[in-house]
Design an enzyme around this catalytic site. Structure first.
Site, PDB file in Angstrom:
ATOM      1  N   ASP A   1       0.744  -0.774  -0.034  1.00 23.63           N
ATOM      2  CA  ASP A   1      -0.076  -0.267   0.080  1.00 23.63           C
ATOM      3  C   ASP A   1       0.797   1.336   0.416  1.00 23.63           C
ATOM      4  O   ASP A   1       0.221   1.780  -1.152  1.00 23.63           O
ATOM      5  CB  ASP A   1      -0.991  -0.351   1.177  1.00 23.63           C
ATOM      6  CG  ASP A   1      -2.104   0.549   0.954  1.00 23.63           C
ATOM      7  OD1 ASP A   1      -2.362   1.187   0.554  1.00 23.63           O
ATOM      8  OD2 ASP A   1      -2.433   1.750   2.324  1.00 23.63           O
TER       9      ASP A   1
ATOM     10  N   CYS B   1     -14.905  11.467  -0.693  1.00 22.23           N
ATOM     11  CA  CYS B   1     -14.915  10.810   0.207  1.00 22.23           C
ATOM     12  C   CYS B   1     -14.903  10.893   1.501  1.00 22.23           C
ATOM     13  O   CYS B   1     -13.915  10.965   2.081  1.00 22.23           O
ATOM     14  CB  CYS B   1     -13.937  10.153  -0.249  1.00 22.23           C
ATOM     15  SG  CYS B   1     -13.954   8.007  -0.017  1.00 22.23           S
TER      16      CYS B   1
END
EC number: 1.17.99.6
Length: 385
Positions: A143, A223
């Site tokens: 990630d 978001c």
């Protein structure tokens, strides 16, 4: 390598990955995905990355794994299930509690997964040497590097990128952490995953802030995960009411996916939710100082956003709660040392007791010097509820 040797190597990788707690494994070639690259470029060109400056800075390296590491020939993509043991959306009906995203309710997954990837990579390289394939190398990523893990997961056959842009699996639904091993070994790639979303748009319709401009597109600026975690800027007023009691991340688009009927509970103990983070009380969280925050979230991904950002998020939840019992703590945070906390305390007080907020405004403005906080006081209007 012969086809038999390749098959044995892939079998070894799959078996060792299962031993280490991974639920799915696949192989992708090292070529970039043109479609994924185009989507990422459009995402950045439209400014949908918000304040995440590292996105445009690493754009070129993300397009192709070989731009990141020219020697890579194959990529092992692995998934670890973190499925919840209860409905993650049930907490949204408890306004005196804070909703923390499922993935952040225990240990930081980076720490859990990276060590196991390193172990698997080391064993893979050693097995190749023992089998007479010579010296090879491997690098692991979880990630934090400029790796497009979700498109790689699709290319490796682990699933497909759904309309909410996350990876979906027929076997595990939405709840997957991804990691990858880049290697100089030539491993046979698996068949890519096939999109199975069909006409469903449950994830798109569930988003509280309408963060999806279209299927397979995300505007991070809208978001809740971005707003509560990634950006250091004050959360725009137009999104605060829609956040409800979500104080770290958001699971709505994941939780409503019909493919979760196949999802399993997390088996890795370090990924099973801590009881104290399933439904933490807002009054307890609002009282955290820096030392308390660090102690409570030691080893958790929540720790990285810091106490000030976290308490600011909790104040938005308090403002949405309709709970008069939280008023003393909210008012007390008007004098917090951190400007972001003071700013959201103003907003929360205005929501819980607008008249009280208006009465406190004149003396507060006499001493407040931070422009963000001052702007929160100034926008309190008689008509606001």
């Amino acid at each position: 390598m012969t086809s038999t040797a390749l098959a044995r190597m892939k079998s070894f990788v799959a078996a060792d990955a299962r031993r280490l707690g991974f639920c799915a494994t696949g192989i992708a070639d090292a070529a970039g995905s043109p479609l994924a690259g185009e989507r990422l470029a459009e995402f950045v060109a439209n400014g949908r990355h918000g304040t995440m400056g590292w996105m445009p800075e690493t754009l070129d390296r993300r397009r192709s794994p070989r731009d990141l590491w020219p020697n890579v020939r194959s990529i092992v993509v692995l998934a670890m299930n973190y499925g919840p043991d209860e409905d993650p959306l049930a907490i949204l009906d408890r306004p005196d509690r804070g909703a923390i995203s499922v993935y952040a309710r225990h240990r930081d997954y980076h720490d859990v997964i990276k060590g196991r990837l390193k172990e698997l990579a080391g064993r893979l390289v050693a097995r190749a040497r023992e089998a007479g394939f010579g010296d090879h190398d491997a690098k692991v990523f979880v990630d934090t590097a400029p790796v497009m893990e979700k498109p790689l997961g699709e290319r490796a056959g682990l699933g497909w990128q759904g309309k909410h842009t996350n990876l979906l699996s027929r076997d595990f639904g939405s709840w997957l952490f991804l990691g990858s091993i880049f290697t100089t070994l030539e491993l046979e790639p698996d068949e890519a995953g096939r999109d199975r979303c069909g006409s469903c748009r449950a994830c798109l319709d569930a988003c509280p802030t309408n963060a999806f401009p279209a299927p397979y597109q995300l505007d991070a600026r809208r978001c809740i995960s971005y707003l509560t975690i990634e950006t250091k800027a004050a959360i725009p007023r137009k999104f605060r009411a829609a956040m409800g009691n979500r104080i770290y991340g958001c699971d709505d688009c994941l939780a409503v996916c019909p493919w979760n009927k196949f999802a399993e509970r997390a088996r890795e103990a370090k990924l099973v939710a801590r009881d104290d983070l399933k439904a933490p009380r807002l009054d307890a969280l609002l009282g955290l100082d820096d030392a308390d925050f660090r102690a409570l979230f030691s080893g958790s991904p929540i720790k990285r956003i810091g106490r000030d950002k976290f308490v600011s998020n909790c104040l938005i939840a308090a403002g949405n709660s309709g709970e008069p019992a939280l008023l003393p703590q909210v008012e007390g945070l008007l004098a917090d040392a951190a400007a972001p906390v003071r700013a959201m305390a103003v907003w929360a007080l205005g929501r819980l007791d607008h008249g009280r907020a208006l009465r406190l405004r004149p003396p507060a403005l006499d001493i407040e010097r931070d422009e963000t906080v001052r702007s929160e006081w100034h926008v309190l209007e008689e008509s606001e509820v």
